[in-house]
Design a protein around this motif. Structure first.
Motif, PDB file in Angstrom:
ATOM      1  N   VAL A 234       7.712  11.069   0.448  1.00 18.78           N
ATOM      2  CA  VAL A 234       6.413  11.193   1.091  1.00 18.78           C
ATOM      3  C   VAL A 234       5.392  11.786   0.129  1.00 18.78           C
ATOM      4  O   VAL A 234       4.257  11.325   0.023  1.00 18.78           O
ATOM      5  CB  VAL A 234       6.531  12.042   2.369  1.00 18.78           C
ATOM      6  CG1 VAL A 234       5.154  12.351   2.941  1.00 18.78           C
ATOM      7  CG2 VAL A 234       7.370  11.314   3.414  1.00 18.78           C
ATOM      8  N   THR A 237       4.442   9.356  -2.880  1.00 25.72           N
ATOM      9  CA  THR A 237       3.501   8.297  -2.533  1.00 25.72           C
ATOM     10  C   THR A 237       2.072   8.750  -2.732  1.00 25.72           C
ATOM     11  O   THR A 237       1.222   8.017  -3.215  1.00 25.72           O
ATOM     12  CB  THR A 237       3.716   7.866  -1.072  1.00 25.72           C
ATOM     13  OG1 THR A 237       5.083   7.476  -0.905  1.00 25.72           O
ATOM     14  CG2 THR A 237       2.809   6.711  -0.708  1.00 25.72           C
ATOM     15  N   GLN A 238       1.789  10.007  -2.373  1.00 21.79           N
ATOM     16  CA  GLN A 238       0.450  10.539  -2.564  1.00 21.79           C
ATOM     17  C   GLN A 238       0.148  10.775  -4.035  1.00 21.79           C
ATOM     18  O   GLN A 238      -0.938  10.514  -4.514  1.00 21.79           O
ATOM     19  CB  GLN A 238       0.309  11.860  -1.794  1.00 21.79           C
ATOM     20  CG  GLN A 238      -1.026  12.571  -1.979  1.00 21.79           C
ATOM     21  CD  GLN A 238      -2.142  11.877  -1.230  1.00 21.79           C
ATOM     22  OE1 GLN A 238      -1.895  11.027  -0.395  1.00 21.79           O
ATOM     23  NE2 GLN A 238      -3.371  12.241  -1.518  1.00 21.79           N
ATOM     24  N   THR A 248      -3.326   5.809   0.649  1.00 20.88           N
ATOM     25  CA  THR A 248      -1.989   5.356   0.984  1.00 20.88           C
ATOM     26  C   THR A 248      -1.927   3.847   0.871  1.00 20.88           C
ATOM     27  O   THR A 248      -2.932   3.169   1.045  1.00 20.88           O
ATOM     28  CB  THR A 248      -1.617   5.768   2.416  1.00 20.88           C
ATOM     29  OG1 THR A 248      -0.273   5.354   2.675  1.00 20.88           O
ATOM     30  CG2 THR A 248      -2.514   5.123   3.439  1.00 20.88           C
ATOM     31  N   LEU A 328      -0.977  17.459   3.390  1.00 23.92           N
ATOM     32  CA  LEU A 328       0.255  16.692   3.213  1.00 23.92           C
ATOM     33  C   LEU A 328       1.360  17.574   2.646  1.00 23.92           C
ATOM     34  O   LEU A 328       2.508  17.532   3.112  1.00 23.92           O
ATOM     35  CB  LEU A 328      -0.008  15.500   2.289  1.00 23.92           C
ATOM     36  CG  LEU A 328       1.220  14.665   1.922  1.00 23.92           C
ATOM     37  CD1 LEU A 328       1.860  14.061   3.165  1.00 23.92           C
ATOM     38  CD2 LEU A 328       0.838  13.563   0.933  1.00 23.92           C
ATOM     39  N   THR A 332       4.749  18.571   4.745  1.00 23.04           N
ATOM     40  CA  THR A 332       6.054  18.232   4.181  1.00 23.04           C
ATOM     41  C   THR A 332       6.903  19.485   3.988  1.00 23.04           C
ATOM     42  O   THR A 332       8.126  19.474   4.218  1.00 23.04           O
ATOM     43  CB  THR A 332       5.881  17.492   2.850  1.00 23.04           C
ATOM     44  OG1 THR A 332       5.003  16.372   3.025  1.00 23.04           O
ATOM     45  CG2 THR A 332       7.213  16.998   2.323  1.00 23.04           C
ATOM     46  N   ARG A 376      -0.591  11.339   5.030  1.00 22.39           N
ATOM     47  CA  ARG A 376      -0.427  10.420   3.896  1.00 22.39           C
ATOM     48  C   ARG A 376      -1.214   9.138   4.106  1.00 22.39           C
ATOM     49  O   ARG A 376      -1.713   8.531   3.150  1.00 22.39           O
ATOM     50  CB  ARG A 376       1.060  10.089   3.719  1.00 22.39           C
ATOM     51  CG  ARG A 376       1.356   9.256   2.479  1.00 22.39           C
ATOM     52  CD  ARG A 376       2.782   8.753   2.472  1.00 22.39           C
ATOM     53  NE  ARG A 376       3.016   7.780   3.514  1.00 22.39           N
ATOM     54  CZ  ARG A 376       4.106   7.000   3.569  1.00 22.39           C
ATOM     55  NH1 ARG A 376       5.040   7.134   2.655  1.00 22.39           N
ATOM     56  NH2 ARG A 376       4.256   6.138   4.545  1.00 22.39           N
TER      57      ARG A 376
END
Length: 403
Positions: A234, A237-238, A248, A328, A332, A376
């Motif tokens: 996760v 991806t950012q 995203t 984010l 997380t 995200r």
């Protein structure tokens, strides 16, 4: 009332609304009527599964969990089965109001729930079935949100101007074409988030298979490794986004299926717009009409009054795009903090109480995971709304066990 709250495991209910909100964020749409209908349908189908689960396990619970509502005699088996059927019908009815595509996804979700409770949970396919159910729940939110927005954006009237976030492509053409395109696009755009949530659900379900007897060390360790990998995915991806790109994948500034990327040197340029000729008489074009007087200049109002907030001139206040990576990371981290320690404790001491605690932590960890998926996808507001459910779930879990 106490017996029904135990049967429905109401403390786990707070892990449901985030599915639809994360699905809406994945397709680049703001939550709306379709999202609300998807949340209602998900809550009904989730509770139907809880009631059906205890009805199917009534003989097993009489030996391992005699305190449960059905074996203790506080709720009759027929009442639990009737509640499961009524809630399933209510969930499908709410999904139908969001459109036929949403009803199709909800039907698959309901079929998966019933198949899991009645047969699959006692087979090796049990964790996969539960993972599929949670993934379908997120896709239900994505489909209901996208199709309802597509319907509102077509046809004459004020509904045709419904705003959409960056990356959402306004539908064109007849209503059925727009809804079909929105359904296909929403499923594809929300699929990565659905797979992440499904992978987490698979691990939680695998641990729950040992919550009555305990004794498994390898499963909690494997699920702990999977949880860490999902959190890293996760965040990665950012971090892979280049400056100027959307936050995203799937939220591109061009239409789905288009090959044009303005920052790519080898993609063909879009076709030139045709020359429509001179504008009709009376049309105002300040930059092209040589005889039309220019609009009057705006007066200079001077500096703002003391205490007036002007975000574009505030040098120290962070903007929303700058806050999204911070949120984010925080979401997380909360996901790891909620799911990780109970799994480690269950691996070190695989007793039934610690295994049940690991399952409960995995269920509650779905909430910050949903918030992270929403952030995200560029919807930090939805992430914050989902995270607001954490204290409610935690306080209620002290009174009613989510497992």
């Amino acid at each position: 009332m106490r017996a029904w709250t135990e049967l429905f495991r109401v403390s786990a209910l707070f892990s449901v609304p985030g599915d639809a909100l994360a699905g809406a964020a994945a397709v680049g749409r703001s939550p709306g009527r379709g999202t609300a209908l998807a949340i209602g349908a998900s809550l009904c189908l989730y509770e139907a599964g809880m009631a059906l689960n205890d009805w199917a396990d009534r003989e097993e619970d009489a030996v391992d969990r005699p305190h449960r509502p059905i074996p203790s005699g506080r709720i009759s088996p027929s009442a639990a089965l009737g509640a499961a059927g009524a809630l399933t019908a209510a969930g499908l009815t709410l999904a139908a109001r969001a459109g036929r595509p949403a009803l199709a996804v909800a039907t698959g979700l309901a079929a998966t729930v019933w198949a899991y409770d009645l047969h699959l949970k006692h087979t090796k396919a049990g964790p996969a079935a539960m993972a599929a159910a949670r993934s379908l729940d997120l896709l239900l939110g994505a489909t209901a949100t996208a199709t309802s927005t597509a319907y509102a954006g077509t046809g004459p009237g004020p509904r045709a101007t419904r705003p959409m976030r960056l990356g959402a492509v306004p539908p064109t053409g007849p209503d059925n074409v727009a809804r079909a395109a929105a359904t296909t696009g929403s499923l594809l755009a929300a699929l990565p988030a659905a797979l992440v949530l499904g992978a987490h659900t698979y691990g939680v379900t695998a641990v729950s298979r040992h919550e009555a007897q305990g004794g498994s060390t390898a499963v909690p360790l494997a699920v702990l490794a999977t949880t860490t990998a999902l959190a890293a995915a996760v965040l990665a991806t950012q971090q892979r986004q280049r400056p100027g790109e959307p936050a995203t994948p799937g939220l591109a500034t061009t239409a789905p299926g288009s090959s044009y990327r303005p920052d790519h040197p080898h993609h063909p340029a879009p076709p030139a717009m045709p020359d429509l000729g001179a504008p009709p008489p009376g049309t105002y074009r300040p930059h092209h009409h040589p005889h039309h007087p220019a609009a009057p200049a705006m007066p200079d109002l001077g500096p703002p009054l003391p205490g007036t907030y002007r975000p574009s001139h505030h040098p120290h206040r962070p903007t929303a795009p700058a806050l999204t990576p911070l949120l984010l990371t925080a979401f997380t981290g909360a996901y790891l903090r909620t799911a990780g320690p109970p799994l480690l404790h269950a691996a070190l001491n695989p007793s039934p109480p610690l295994t049940q605690r690991a399952v409960g932590g995995g269920i509650r960890a779905m909430i910050p995971l949903q918030a992270a998926l929403a952030a995200r996808a560029g919807a930090p507001g939805s992430g914050l709304a989902v995270m607001a459910l954490v204290p409610l779930a935690r306080s209620l879990a002290r009174k009613v066990s989510p497992t």
